[in-house]
Design a protein around this motif. Sequence first.
Motif, PDB file in Angstrom:
ATOM      1  N   GLY A   1     -24.916 -10.165   7.637  1.00  0.00           N
ATOM      2  CA  GLY A   1     -23.714  -9.440   7.221  1.00  0.00           C
ATOM      3  C   GLY A   1     -23.947  -8.359   6.203  1.00  0.00           C
ATOM      4  N   GLY A   2     -25.079  -8.436   5.472  1.00  0.00           N
ATOM      5  CA  GLY A   2     -25.420  -7.389   4.527  1.00  0.00           C
ATOM      6  C   GLY A   2     -24.794  -7.525   3.154  1.00  0.00           C
ATOM      7  N   ILE A   3     -23.880  -8.490   2.990  1.00  0.00           N
ATOM      8  CA  ILE A   3     -23.162  -8.617   1.723  1.00  0.00           C
ATOM      9  C   ILE A   3     -23.863  -9.623   0.815  1.00  0.00           C
ATOM     10  CG2 ILE A   3     -20.964  -9.238   0.646  1.00  0.00           C
ATOM     11  CD1 ILE A   3     -19.575  -8.410   3.215  1.00  0.00           C
ATOM     12  N   HIS A   4     -24.179  -9.186  -0.391  1.00  0.00           N
ATOM     13  CA  HIS A   4     -24.819 -10.049  -1.387  1.00  0.00           C
ATOM     14  C   HIS A   4     -23.741 -10.793  -2.176  1.00  0.00           C
ATOM     15  CE1 HIS A   4     -27.082 -11.625  -4.645  1.00  0.00           C
ATOM     16  NE2 HIS A   4     -26.883 -10.628  -5.494  1.00  0.00           N
ATOM     17  N   THR A   5     -23.849 -12.116  -2.191  1.00  0.00           N
ATOM     18  CA  THR A   5     -22.958 -12.950  -2.997  1.00  0.00           C
ATOM     19  C   THR A   5     -23.802 -13.953  -3.772  1.00  0.00           C
ATOM     20  OG1 THR A   5     -22.643 -14.552  -1.200  1.00  0.00           O
ATOM     21  CG2 THR A   5     -21.033 -12.754  -1.368  1.00  0.00           C
ATOM     22  N   HIS A   6     -23.174 -14.595  -4.749  1.00  0.00           N
ATOM     23  CA  HIS A   6     -23.867 -15.594  -5.560  1.00  0.00           C
ATOM     24  C   HIS A   6     -22.925 -16.771  -5.776  1.00  0.00           C
ATOM     25  CE1 HIS A   6     -25.909 -17.485  -8.979  1.00  0.00           C
ATOM     26  NE2 HIS A   6     -26.986 -16.793  -8.623  1.00  0.00           N
ATOM     27  N   PRO A   7     -23.422 -18.010  -5.709  1.00  0.00           N
ATOM     28  CA  PRO A   7     -22.547 -19.177  -5.861  1.00  0.00           C
ATOM     29  C   PRO A   7     -21.761 -19.224  -7.164  1.00  0.00           C
ATOM     30  CG  PRO A   7     -24.658 -19.848  -4.984  1.00  0.00           C
ATOM     31  CD  PRO A   7     -24.802 -18.408  -5.377  1.00  0.00           C
ATOM     32  N   ALA A   8     -22.256 -18.546  -8.200  1.00  0.00           N
ATOM     33  CA  ALA A   8     -21.530 -18.534  -9.469  1.00  0.00           C
ATOM     34  C   ALA A   8     -20.200 -17.808  -9.352  1.00  0.00           C
ATOM     35  CB  ALA A   8     -22.381 -17.895 -10.559  1.00  0.00           C
TER      36      ALA A   8
ATOM     37  N   LEU B   1     -32.620 -27.978  15.153  1.00  0.00           N
ATOM     38  CA  LEU B   1     -31.394 -27.368  14.638  1.00  0.00           C
ATOM     39  C   LEU B   1     -31.780 -26.188  13.750  1.00  0.00           C
ATOM     40  CD1 LEU B   1     -28.274 -27.451  14.138  1.00  0.00           C
ATOM     41  CD2 LEU B   1     -28.793 -28.894  12.145  1.00  0.00           C
ATOM     42  N   TYR B   2     -31.215 -25.002  14.053  1.00  0.00           N
ATOM     43  CA  TYR B   2     -31.462 -23.790  13.290  1.00  0.00           C
ATOM     44  C   TYR B   2     -30.209 -23.467  12.472  1.00  0.00           C
ATOM     45  CZ  TYR B   2     -35.107 -23.065  16.857  1.00  0.00           C
ATOM     46  OH  TYR B   2     -36.188 -23.202  17.705  1.00  0.00           O
ATOM     47  N   THR B   3     -30.350 -23.243  11.175  1.00  0.00           N
ATOM     48  CA  THR B   3     -29.210 -22.891  10.332  1.00  0.00           C
ATOM     49  C   THR B   3     -29.499 -21.623   9.542  1.00  0.00           C
ATOM     50  OG1 THR B   3     -30.010 -24.296   8.519  1.00  0.00           O
ATOM     51  CG2 THR B   3     -28.441 -25.286  10.059  1.00  0.00           C
ATOM     52  N   THR B   4     -28.456 -20.822   9.295  1.00  0.00           N
ATOM     53  CA  THR B   4     -28.577 -19.663   8.412  1.00  0.00           C
ATOM     54  C   THR B   4     -28.290 -20.120   6.982  1.00  0.00           C
ATOM     55  OG1 THR B   4     -26.272 -19.121   8.990  1.00  0.00           O
ATOM     56  CG2 THR B   4     -28.014 -17.880  10.083  1.00  0.00           C
ATOM     57  N   GLU B   5     -29.145 -19.660   6.065  1.00  0.00           N
ATOM     58  CA  GLU B   5     -29.004 -20.073   4.666  1.00  0.00           C
ATOM     59  C   GLU B   5     -29.321 -18.905   3.734  1.00  0.00           C
ATOM     60  OE1 GLU B   5     -30.803 -23.899   3.798  1.00  0.00           O
ATOM     61  OE2 GLU B   5     -30.498 -24.579   5.880  1.00  0.00           O
ATOM     62  N   ASN B   6     -28.802 -19.012   2.512  1.00  0.00           N
ATOM     63  CA  ASN B   6     -28.955 -17.959   1.517  1.00  0.00           C
ATOM     64  C   ASN B   6     -29.808 -18.454   0.355  1.00  0.00           C
ATOM     65  OD1 ASN B   6     -28.290 -15.405   0.201  1.00  0.00           O
ATOM     66  ND2 ASN B   6     -27.009 -16.608  -1.178  1.00  0.00           N
ATOM     67  N   ARG B   7     -30.723 -17.608  -0.118  1.00  0.00           N
ATOM     68  CA  ARG B   7     -31.506 -17.895  -1.310  1.00  0.00           C
ATOM     69  C   ARG B   7     -30.825 -17.267  -2.522  1.00  0.00           C
ATOM     70  NH1 ARG B   7     -37.671 -16.311   0.532  1.00  0.00           N
ATOM     71  NH2 ARG B   7     -38.126 -18.195   1.751  1.00  0.00           N
ATOM     72  N   PHE B   8     -30.872 -17.949  -3.648  1.00  0.00           N
ATOM     73  CA  PHE B   8     -30.285 -17.390  -4.863  1.00  0.00           C
ATOM     74  C   PHE B   8     -30.988 -17.974  -6.073  1.00  0.00           C
ATOM     75  CE2 PHE B   8     -28.011 -21.324  -4.103  1.00  0.00           C
ATOM     76  CZ  PHE B   8     -27.865 -21.873  -5.361  1.00  0.00           C
ATOM     77  N   ASP B   9     -30.844 -17.293  -7.215  1.00  0.00           N
ATOM     78  CA  ASP B   9     -31.288 -17.836  -8.497  1.00  0.00           C
ATOM     79  C   ASP B   9     -30.450 -17.180  -9.587  1.00  0.00           C
ATOM     80  OD1 ASP B   9     -32.398 -15.307  -8.983  1.00  0.00           O
ATOM     81  OD2 ASP B   9     -34.407 -15.926  -8.392  1.00  0.00           O
ATOM     82  N   ASN B  10     -30.807 -17.427 -10.810  1.00  0.00           N
ATOM     83  CA  ASN B  10     -29.999 -16.919 -11.926  1.00  0.00           C
ATOM     84  C   ASN B  10     -30.129 -15.422 -12.145  1.00  0.00           C
ATOM     85  OD1 ASN B  10     -28.994 -19.464 -12.484  1.00  0.00           O
ATOM     86  ND2 ASN B  10     -30.663 -19.977 -13.890  1.00  0.00           N
ATOM     87  N   SER B  11     -31.036 -14.784 -11.449  1.00  0.00           N
ATOM     88  CA  SER B  11     -31.237 -13.348 -11.628  1.00  0.00           C
ATOM     89  C   SER B  11     -30.187 -12.507 -10.906  1.00  0.00           C
ATOM     90  CB  SER B  11     -32.621 -12.939 -11.128  1.00  0.00           C
ATOM     91  OG  SER B  11     -32.661 -12.954  -9.700  1.00  0.00           O
ATOM     92  N   TYR B  12     -29.445 -13.109  -9.974  1.00  0.00           N
ATOM     93  CA  TYR B  12     -28.450 -12.405  -9.151  1.00  0.00           C
ATOM     94  C   TYR B  12     -29.098 -11.383  -8.212  1.00  0.00           C
ATOM     95  CZ  TYR B  12     -24.206 -14.343 -11.193  1.00  0.00           C
ATOM     96  OH  TYR B  12     -23.197 -15.185 -11.567  1.00  0.00           O
ATOM     97  N   LYS B  13     -30.400 -11.471  -7.993  1.00  0.00           N
ATOM     98  CA  LYS B  13     -31.063 -10.576  -7.062  1.00  0.00           C
ATOM     99  C   LYS B  13     -30.635 -10.896  -5.638  1.00  0.00           C
ATOM    100  CE  LYS B  13     -35.670  -9.179  -5.482  1.00  0.00           C
ATOM    101  NZ  LYS B  13     -37.134  -9.348  -5.669  1.00  0.00           N
TER     102      LYS B  13
END
Length: 374
Positions: free
Chosen positions: A188-195, A132-144
């Motif tokens: 998609g090129g759009i940067h988002t953050h869970p916060a 199973l292949y899934t697309t996922e996003n990396r994030f941290d508190n830096s908002y990079k």
Amino acid sequence: MAVNTIQFNSRRKFCKNMLAIGAVASATVLMSGCALSQTSQFASAFTDLSGKHFVGWFDHNGNMLGRVKIQARAHDLTYCRKHKTLFAFSRRPGNKLYVIDINAGAIKKQILSSAEQHFYGHGVLSEGGDLLYTTENRFDNSYKAYEGVVVVRNTTNYAIEAEFLSGGVGPHQLALMNQGKIIVVANGGIHTHPASPRTKLNIESMKPNISYLEATSGKLIGSFSPPNNQLSTRHLCVSNDNKVYVGCQYQGEKHHTQPLIFSHTLHDDPELEAFKTELNIWRMFNQYTASLAIDPVNNRLAVTSPRGGVITYWDTQTDSLLEVTKQRDCAGIASSNGLFVGSTGRGELVRQGQRKVSLQKHRLKWDNHMINIV
């Protein structure tokens, strides 16, 4: 956290297993090759009027056959015939993946994404159902804005076998092609953050693309961007001859009109090719596409636009427009033996073939994607 390296769990073992499996997949595996008959079944995520979230499956007339309550809203699904299970992927920025046994009508397992990662709502299986292949996003508190990843899990104990960089920011839908040797990803090129998950943090500088990766190693084969950097490449599907179709969501000024559907063939096309039609047709989309599905029987592509309230049908041999159907808040679309079945956020199900036929209407909101499971 290391953010610019490819991470592998036993990379050599994974590559060896991939070659042994000979994984073959197509974006149409779950959407075609099944007659719309008394045994046809479809599945979609939905939310009821009280705000509770479910995954449900229904027959060719839209009669609900079963449903399972889930904790958070799901986006897309994929069906594993080998294990007779549905995988339901959390809508961004959710961190849950649900494995659902449709025979038992129950959640078999709930899988969490890795720490500081979340799902992007989509996944795809190898033809044998082993990976199973899934697309996922990396994030941290830096908002990079970190590059997204494609995570590969086995479907026996759901352990992570490998993790590849996706080729861009905000990976959304993906598909396997070329006999399972290549992964194509819509970044998609759009940067988002869970916060602040619905806030788009880089609209002016976004860089959408579709990227081709080697399925065994994650090596980037090539990336191709739309002509406007604010055309976010979100959803895609692949034909039996490995032609990729991409639907975009435009993030620019409201009064601007852009082509929203593109095609591309690796090694043949130097850039994404926009479908050609009149500007007034593109205006009908209200700058937004949702689901894409291919009907290989009649060489047609269907694309929905819930914001525009239209379903469009295109000739895949000429990339030209065949038909526009008005359908308020249309969402999911799936193909089965020459017919399309669509869903709406108003609980409606419609069948589109020689003529449009309304099926059951439910008191719920179907999500943006639907698959054929039988």
